[in-house]
Design an enzyme around this catalytic site. Structure first.
Site, PDB file in Angstrom:
ATOM      1  N   ASP A 189       0.868  -1.179   0.000  1.00 27.65           N
ATOM      2  CA  ASP A 189       0.000   0.000   0.000  1.00 27.65           C
ATOM      3  C   ASP A 189       0.903   1.227   0.000  1.00 27.65           C
ATOM      4  O   ASP A 189       1.761   1.376   0.874  1.00 27.65           O
ATOM      5  CB  ASP A 189      -0.886  -0.013   1.251  1.00 27.65           C
ATOM      6  CG  ASP A 189      -1.971   1.055   1.219  1.00 27.65           C
ATOM      7  OD1 ASP A 189      -1.729   2.136   0.638  1.00 27.65           O
ATOM      8  OD2 ASP A 189      -3.055   0.813   1.780  1.00 27.65           O
ATOM      9  N   SER A 227      -0.959  12.424 -13.253  1.00 27.82           N
ATOM     10  CA  SER A 227      -1.881  13.394 -12.684  1.00 27.82           C
ATOM     11  C   SER A 227      -3.244  13.216 -13.351  1.00 27.82           C
ATOM     12  O   SER A 227      -3.707  12.091 -13.533  1.00 27.82           O
ATOM     13  CB  SER A 227      -1.340  14.809 -12.851  1.00 27.82           C
ATOM     14  OG  SER A 227      -2.186  15.744 -12.229  1.00 27.82           O
ATOM     15  N   TYR A 235     -10.274  15.574  -4.996  1.00 31.35           N
ATOM     16  CA  TYR A 235      -9.438  14.919  -6.012  1.00 31.35           C
ATOM     17  C   TYR A 235      -8.538  15.941  -6.701  1.00 31.35           C
ATOM     18  O   TYR A 235      -7.331  15.721  -6.871  1.00 31.35           O
ATOM     19  CB  TYR A 235     -10.337  14.225  -7.024  1.00 31.35           C
ATOM     20  CG  TYR A 235      -9.596  13.487  -8.117  1.00 31.35           C
ATOM     21  CD1 TYR A 235      -8.896  12.318  -7.833  1.00 31.35           C
ATOM     22  CD2 TYR A 235      -9.611  13.937  -9.433  1.00 31.35           C
ATOM     23  CE1 TYR A 235      -8.220  11.630  -8.828  1.00 31.35           C
ATOM     24  CE2 TYR A 235      -8.945  13.255 -10.436  1.00 31.35           C
ATOM     25  CZ  TYR A 235      -8.251  12.102 -10.128  1.00 31.35           C
ATOM     26  OH  TYR A 235      -7.580  11.422 -11.121  1.00 31.35           O
ATOM     27  N   LYS A 279      -4.385  16.204  -6.919  1.00 30.31           N
ATOM     28  CA  LYS A 279      -3.673  16.193  -8.198  1.00 30.31           C
ATOM     29  C   LYS A 279      -2.946  17.515  -8.468  1.00 30.31           C
ATOM     30  O   LYS A 279      -1.881  17.530  -9.083  1.00 30.31           O
ATOM     31  CB  LYS A 279      -4.652  15.870  -9.330  1.00 30.31           C
ATOM     32  CG  LYS A 279      -5.191  14.443  -9.289  1.00 30.31           C
ATOM     33  CD  LYS A 279      -4.090  13.412  -9.450  1.00 30.31           C
ATOM     34  CE  LYS A 279      -4.616  12.008  -9.569  1.00 30.31           C
ATOM     35  NZ  LYS A 279      -3.555  11.009  -9.784  1.00 30.31           N
TER      36      LYS A 279
END
Length: 369
Positions: free
Chosen positions: A95, A172, A186, A190
């Site tokens: 992970d 990205s 989100y 990014k």
């Protein structure tokens, strides 16, 4: 005639002079990143863009390693790549949020020549409605996971054999170039990758390590299918302006961008326009692309304002329709309650009228809430 010739000469002199100046000043300098016989390590490599990238890199002769959380998906990806290319890839289960697990996997894999930080999660929702645990999850995987990979990889990458040009590529999103309704968390994760990539390029350029930042649009992956199930309607309307791509198409563009050492790697025409519009102070290796950015900046800014006009128009229209629908349903409720009151008043004794009226008003308030 002489005046016309002089005007033409002056007209040509400016762009030629600009091209010459840009050729002298663009930094970092152009570079080619070889893939064949080199170690390519891809996170999020068990599906979607990561799997397509692993397959393409293997086809081009790279030694490929992929990392993901699920052992089962890694094994399925390994078999898929072997069936398509006849090449075995190494797999590592970890992970990216766990630095020690990532470091162990990287040490087992050995020095890396090309690192593709591709992992990503996306749960679209208006910020007011989204749980903070989901916000943290996206930032931890998309942004902090990238820091973990870089921290684990850099020491060995600097010690790689031959010290030829190496690459660190971040996957990205076009939501990392412009904020979109429903992408609040989100986009934040990014956009953070851009700051990381720009600063990191300055830190590692002396080690002949070159950074790329890839901006795909919506891509047809298993993850996108899950995302669209919970997308706000407005998100789908606005995101549709850039269309979708297949994972293999994105992988092809991404790998070409990595090999050419490009800092910004758009994947479609809309992405190219976004890249020019958001170039800012980002590195640029190509003096020709720098020329386009300088000359087209004003025009692209105008085009960007047209996009914003369209998006905000869609938002206004959607909210107007929502209000209209709400008011319509409110009037229907009022008429139903009036009809109910009329029937009850007719059927009950005179002294219970106020009680019935109170109950009906309470019901209307409850339904409206």
């Amino acid at each position: 005639m002489a005046l016309a010739f002089l005007s033409l000469l002056l007209l040509l002199l400016f762009p030629l002079s600009l091209l010459l100046i840009l050729r002298l000043i663009v930094r970092p300098k152009p570079v080619k990143i070889p893939i064949k016989n080199r170690h390519v390590f891809i996170t999020g490599g068990s599906s979607g863009i990561g799997l397509a990238l692993a397959q393409r890199a293997a086809q081009e002769g790279a030694r490929v390693s992929i990392l993901a959380r699920s052992l089962q998906k890694l094994e399925e990806a390994k078999q898929s790549i072997h069936l398509a290319t006849g090449i075995e890839v190494a797999t590592y289960a970890a992970d990216v949020r766990d630095f020690e697990a990532v470091k162990k996997a990287v040490n087992e894999a050995g020095p890396i020549d090309v690192l593709v930080v591709n992992q990503g999660v996306f749960m679209p929702q208006e910020l007011e409605e989204e749980e903070l645990d989901e916000v943290r999850f996206m930032i931890d995987v998309n942004l902090m996971g990238s820091f973990n990979m870089i921290k684990a990889t850099l020491p060995l990458m600097k010690k790689r054999d031959g010290h030829g040009p190496a690459s660190i590529a971040f996957m990205s999103s076009q939501a990392g170039q412009v904020g979109i309704y429903g992408y609040t968390a989100y986009s934040a994760s990014k956009f953070g990758l851009r700051g990381l990539a720009e600063a990191l390029q300055q830190e590692v350029i002396a080690d002949n390590i070159h950074v790329s930042l890839i901006f795909p649009p919506d891509t047809e992956t298993p993850g996108l299918e899950e995302e669209t199930k919970r997308r706000p309607q407005l998100t789908s309307i606005i995101a549709a302006s850039s269309g979708t791509m297949k994972a293999d198409e994105v992988a092809k563009k991404a790998l070409h961008g990595i090999q050419s050492g490009s800092f910004i790697v758009p994947c479609n025409f809309e992405g190219l326009l976004l890249s020019i519009a958001t170039a800012g102070l980002s590195p640029q290796r190509s003096f020709l692309m720098a020329f386009v950015e300088v000359v087209a900046a004003g025009i692209i800014r105008f085009a960007g304002l047209c996009f914003q006009w369209n998006w905000y128009g869609s938002i206004e229209k959607w909210h107007a329709q929502k209000r209209s629908k709400y008011l319509g349903s409110s009037w229907c409720l009022i008429f139903r309650c009036m009809h109910m009151a009329f029937l009850l008043f007719r059927s009950c004794p005179n002294d219970c009228g106020p009680v019935v009226l109170h109950d009906i008003v309470s019901y209307m308030i409850t339904v409206q809430e």
